[in-house]
Design an enzyme around this catalytic site. Structure first.
Site, mmCIF file in Angstrom:
data_model
loop_
_atom_site.group_PDB
_atom_site.id
_atom_site.type_symbol
_atom_site.label_atom_id
_atom_site.label_comp_id
_atom_site.label_asym_id
_atom_site.label_seq_id
_atom_site.Cartn_x
_atom_site.Cartn_y
_atom_site.Cartn_z
ATOM 1 N N HIS A 87 1.121 6.587 49.176
ATOM 2 C CA HIS A 87 1.213 6.748 47.719
ATOM 3 C C HIS A 87 0.064 7.603 47.176
ATOM 4 O O HIS A 87 0.194 8.228 46.139
ATOM 5 C CB HIS A 87 1.263 5.387 47.017
ATOM 6 C CG HIS A 87 0.108 4.500 47.328
ATOM 7 N ND1 HIS A 87 -0.046 3.892 48.555
ATOM 8 C CD2 HIS A 87 -0.960 4.139 46.571
ATOM 9 C CE1 HIS A 87 -1.153 3.184 48.523
ATOM 10 N NE2 HIS A 87 -1.738 3.317 47.352
ATOM 11 N N TYR A 108 -36.854 -0.999 48.711
ATOM 12 C CA TYR A 108 -35.881 -1.049 49.808
ATOM 13 C C TYR A 108 -35.550 -2.496 50.170
ATOM 14 O O TYR A 108 -34.390 -2.841 50.385
ATOM 15 C CB TYR A 108 -36.435 -0.310 51.033
ATOM 16 C CG TYR A 108 -35.406 -0.195 52.134
ATOM 17 C CD1 TYR A 108 -34.601 0.950 52.236
ATOM 18 C CD2 TYR A 108 -35.205 -1.226 53.044
ATOM 19 C CE1 TYR A 108 -33.641 1.050 53.218
ATOM 20 C CE2 TYR A 108 -34.234 -1.129 54.033
ATOM 21 C CZ TYR A 108 -33.463 0.018 54.123
ATOM 22 O OH TYR A 108 -32.509 0.115 55.089
ATOM 23 N N LYS A 158 -14.054 -5.435 39.529
ATOM 24 C CA LYS A 158 -13.142 -6.070 38.579
ATOM 25 C C LYS A 158 -13.964 -7.010 37.687
ATOM 26 O O LYS A 158 -14.586 -6.552 36.751
ATOM 27 C CB LYS A 158 -12.026 -6.803 39.340
ATOM 28 C CG LYS A 158 -10.967 -5.884 39.927
ATOM 29 C CD LYS A 158 -11.400 -5.181 41.172
ATOM 30 C CE LYS A 158 -10.286 -4.460 41.867
ATOM 31 N NZ LYS A 158 -10.256 -4.714 43.288
ATOM 32 N N ASP A 185 -10.455 -14.689 47.863
ATOM 33 C CA ASP A 185 -10.624 -13.281 47.510
ATOM 34 C C ASP A 185 -10.746 -13.306 45.988
ATOM 35 O O ASP A 185 -9.756 -13.459 45.278
ATOM 36 C CB ASP A 185 -9.419 -12.466 47.982
ATOM 37 C CG ASP A 185 -9.553 -11.001 47.595
ATOM 38 O OD1 ASP A 185 -10.450 -10.661 46.790
ATOM 39 O OD2 ASP A 185 -8.750 -10.186 48.086
ATOM 40 N N ALA A 242 -11.855 -11.364 43.366
ATOM 41 C CA ALA A 242 -12.064 -10.196 42.505
ATOM 42 C C ALA A 242 -11.865 -10.525 41.021
ATOM 43 O O ALA A 242 -12.583 -10.013 40.171
ATOM 44 C CB ALA A 242 -11.121 -9.062 42.914
ATOM 45 N N PHE A 296 -4.282 -8.739 49.430
ATOM 46 C CA PHE A 296 -4.394 -7.433 48.782
ATOM 47 C C PHE A 296 -4.316 -6.361 49.877
ATOM 48 O O PHE A 296 -4.587 -6.636 51.045
ATOM 49 C CB PHE A 296 -5.722 -7.356 48.028
ATOM 50 C CG PHE A 296 -5.928 -6.038 47.353
ATOM 51 C CD1 PHE A 296 -5.125 -5.642 46.304
ATOM 52 C CD2 PHE A 296 -6.931 -5.177 47.768
ATOM 53 C CE1 PHE A 296 -5.316 -4.416 45.684
ATOM 54 C CE2 PHE A 296 -7.130 -3.953 47.148
ATOM 55 C CZ PHE A 296 -6.320 -3.564 46.115
ATOM 56 N N ASP A 297 -3.952 -5.122 49.525
ATOM 57 C CA ASP A 297 -3.671 -4.146 50.601
ATOM 58 C C ASP A 297 -4.872 -3.839 51.494
ATOM 59 O O ASP A 297 -4.724 -3.754 52.711
ATOM 60 C CB ASP A 297 -2.977 -2.874 50.074
ATOM 61 C CG ASP A 297 -3.716 -2.185 48.948
ATOM 62 O OD1 ASP A 297 -4.853 -2.601 48.646
ATOM 63 O OD2 ASP A 297 -3.160 -1.231 48.378
HETATM 64 C C1 LIG Z 1 -9.706 -4.430 44.467
HETATM 65 C C2 LIG Z 1 -9.440 -5.588 45.338
HETATM 66 C C3 LIG Z 1 -9.953 -5.642 46.640
HETATM 67 C C4 LIG Z 1 -10.735 -4.510 47.260
HETATM 68 O O1 LIG Z 1 -11.878 -4.251 46.558
HETATM 69 P P1 LIG Z 1 -12.513 -2.782 46.429
HETATM 70 O O2 LIG Z 1 -13.705 -3.032 45.574
HETATM 71 O O3 LIG Z 1 -11.499 -1.901 45.797
HETATM 72 O O4 LIG Z 1 -12.868 -2.362 47.803
HETATM 73 C C5 LIG Z 1 -9.687 -6.768 47.377
HETATM 74 N N1 LIG Z 1 -8.948 -7.777 46.887
HETATM 75 C C6 LIG Z 1 -8.447 -7.754 45.652
HETATM 76 C C7 LIG Z 1 -7.630 -8.898 45.154
HETATM 77 C C8 LIG Z 1 -8.661 -6.656 44.841
HETATM 78 O O5 LIG Z 1 -8.118 -6.625 43.616
#
Ligand SMILES: *Cc1c(COP(=O)(O)O)cnc(C)c1O
Length: 456
Positions: A445, A67, A253, A210, A212, A119-120
């Site tokens: 969507h 844990y 990603k 950010d 990813a 990002f959204d």
């Molecule tokens: C996918 C993504 C996120 C969100 O990440 P999740 O793992 O889907 O929660 C944030 N910013 C970018 C640029 C992304 O491609």
């Protein structure tokens, strides 16, 4: 060529044309509602859809599920720290959890965050904290056909105007998305990141990433940016992380894992406050909602993803997919990046006005013709719609994203996409448009229903 061979395989389904027609009607023309069994080539997203390496699978067996203080955490921590240099690293189950933990700690209602493009989910978490998410994308991004190398950049002049202007006191952070997912996956140059960092220093604003697709951004820098060409992608990535005060990162990603993410920070006080919220809502600070084995697989994914042979092959795959699309007379957003190829549906289907959703129409045609699942990025996703789902203000472009899962599809799978596009393009004027019959108020969507609009 791909720098690996295949050791474990998963059969893919081949539903017949009739089965695909029935499936699409059953789901009211919403591709999110298809069963995976009904999809031949799934290019919906590159998120959490990558293939694990033998080394990652082996590491999952030595994952430590303690844990607190698990050995897996310490291996994860060492890997993330080596890459990012951040002293405070919190694991989370995916990127949006890092966003929620950070923004609900850092932001006060009424503040503004500035990004090349949020990002959204990043935007949603800024807005949930009562703040405004403002995008300042560079001007070159507006021209889909021009092959400018860094169309993901932030508009530095606009950034400086905002930081020096009447709203300066409200700016809580600058967040650079690398690569810029909201702007067709285009990369950000090191020059742009460095200049944005300098502006943040000058105006005393935190500078965040950010991250990813940090490795894909680093690869594109090492291929395209004067003065950076030929550098090791890993060194470029390390330098990008070093420029920032911290990052939010979805590791679904460039972590090449099915689930995972992290929040990295330099500021110890901010990190301590985030850690409290993490423990309350995600899990203890040494697992953050992940299993020990996930942390181990992520630690290895972070090394594998910066291998030049891997990144080079991924770039070749994206370039090949763009080539087969162009050969079928379907324009793509230029230049193609790494994680996806974006098709210009608006140009392919000029007979469809924005209210008949040309991007959605091409996505449905790709499924009907070839069993291919893709994602609309046009007026359905980005336009302004009224409560009935009528397009009030179209998106600037009608695109379809063909995302490339990591290490999953071969060139012959991509050739199948090319042949499917050829068949669609030959009879493009016969692709029907769609109208929304049921429009949920949020995240439409994912759950909207549609019907085809046939020409009178
Ligand atoms: C996918 C993504 C996120 C969100 O990440 P999740 O793992 O889907 O929660 C944030 N910013 C970018 C640029 C992304 O491609």
């Amino acid at each position: 060529m791909e720098p690996y061979r295949i050791k474990v395989i998963e059969p893919i389904p081949f539903p017949s044309r009739e089965e695909r027609e029935r499936a699409l009607t059953r789901v009211h023309y919403n591709l999110f509602d298809l069963h995976a069994d009904e999809v031949t080539i799934d290019l919906l997203t590159d998120s959490g859809t990558g293939a694990l390496s033998a080394a990652q699978l082996a590491a999952s067996m030595t994952g430590d599920e303690s844990y607190a203080g698990a050995r897996s955490f310490h291996r994860f921590h060492a890997a993330v720290q080596d890459l990012t240099s951040y002293p405070h690293i919190l694991p989370v189950h995916q990127g949006r959890a890092a966003e929620r933990v950070l923004f609900s700690t850092l932001l006060e209602p009424g503040q503004i965050t500035i990004s090349n493009t949020h990002f959204d989910t990043t935007r949603a978490n800024v807005e949930l904290a009562g703040c405004e998410a403002r995008d300042l994308i560079c001007r070159e991004a507006a021209d889909l056909d021009q092959a400018h190398p860094f169309k993901g950049n932030i508009d530095l002049a606009a950034l400086e105007r905002t930081l020096a202007g009447p709203e300066a006191a409200k700016v809580a952070a600058v967040i650079m998305t690398i690569t810029n997912n909201g702007a067709a996956g285009q990369p950000v140059s090191m020059a742009n990141l460095t200049a944005a960092r300098q502006l943040c220093d000058q105006y005393d604003v935190p500078f965040l990433l950010d991250a990813a697709r940090f490795a894909e951004n680093a690869w594109l820098v090492s291929q395209r940016e004067p003065g950076q060409v030929g550098r090791e992608p890993r060194d470029v990535a390390k330098e990008a992380f070093r420029l920032a005060d911290g990052c939010v990162a979805s590791m679904k990603k460039d972590g090449i894992v099915h689930m995972g993410g992290f929040l990295g920070l330099r500021d110890p006080d901010l990190a301590a406050r985030c850690e409290m919220l993490l423990i309350a809502t995600e899990g203890f600070s040494t697992y953050g909602g992940l299993a020990g084995r996930d942390l181990d697989m992520l630690a290895l994914g972070l090394t594998e993803v910066t291998e030049p042979s891997y990144l080079g092959a991924r770039a070749e795959a994206a370039a090949h997919l763009a080539d087969v699309a162009r050969a079928a007379d379907v324009a793509v957003v230029e230049p193609p990046g790494l994680h996806a190829v974006y098709l210009n549906a608006g140009r392919l289907l000029p007979h469809l006005p924005a209210e008949h959703l040309p991007g959605h129409a091409l996505a449905c045609a790709l499924y009907l013709e070839g069993g291919i699942r893709s994602a609309e990025l046009g007026s359905l996703y980005l336009g302004e719609l009224d409560e009935q789902g009528n397009v009030v203000k179209p998106a600037p472009y009608e695109l379809v994203r063909l995302a490339l899962p990591r290490r999953v599809y071969t060139m012959s799978h991509l050739d199948h996409v090319g042949r499917t596009l050829e068949r669609i393009a030959r009879q493009a004027d016969r692709v029907p448009g769609y109208r929304i019959t049921d429009c949920p108020p949020l995240l439409r969507h994912f759950k909207a229903r549609f019907e085809p609009v046939h020409a009178a």
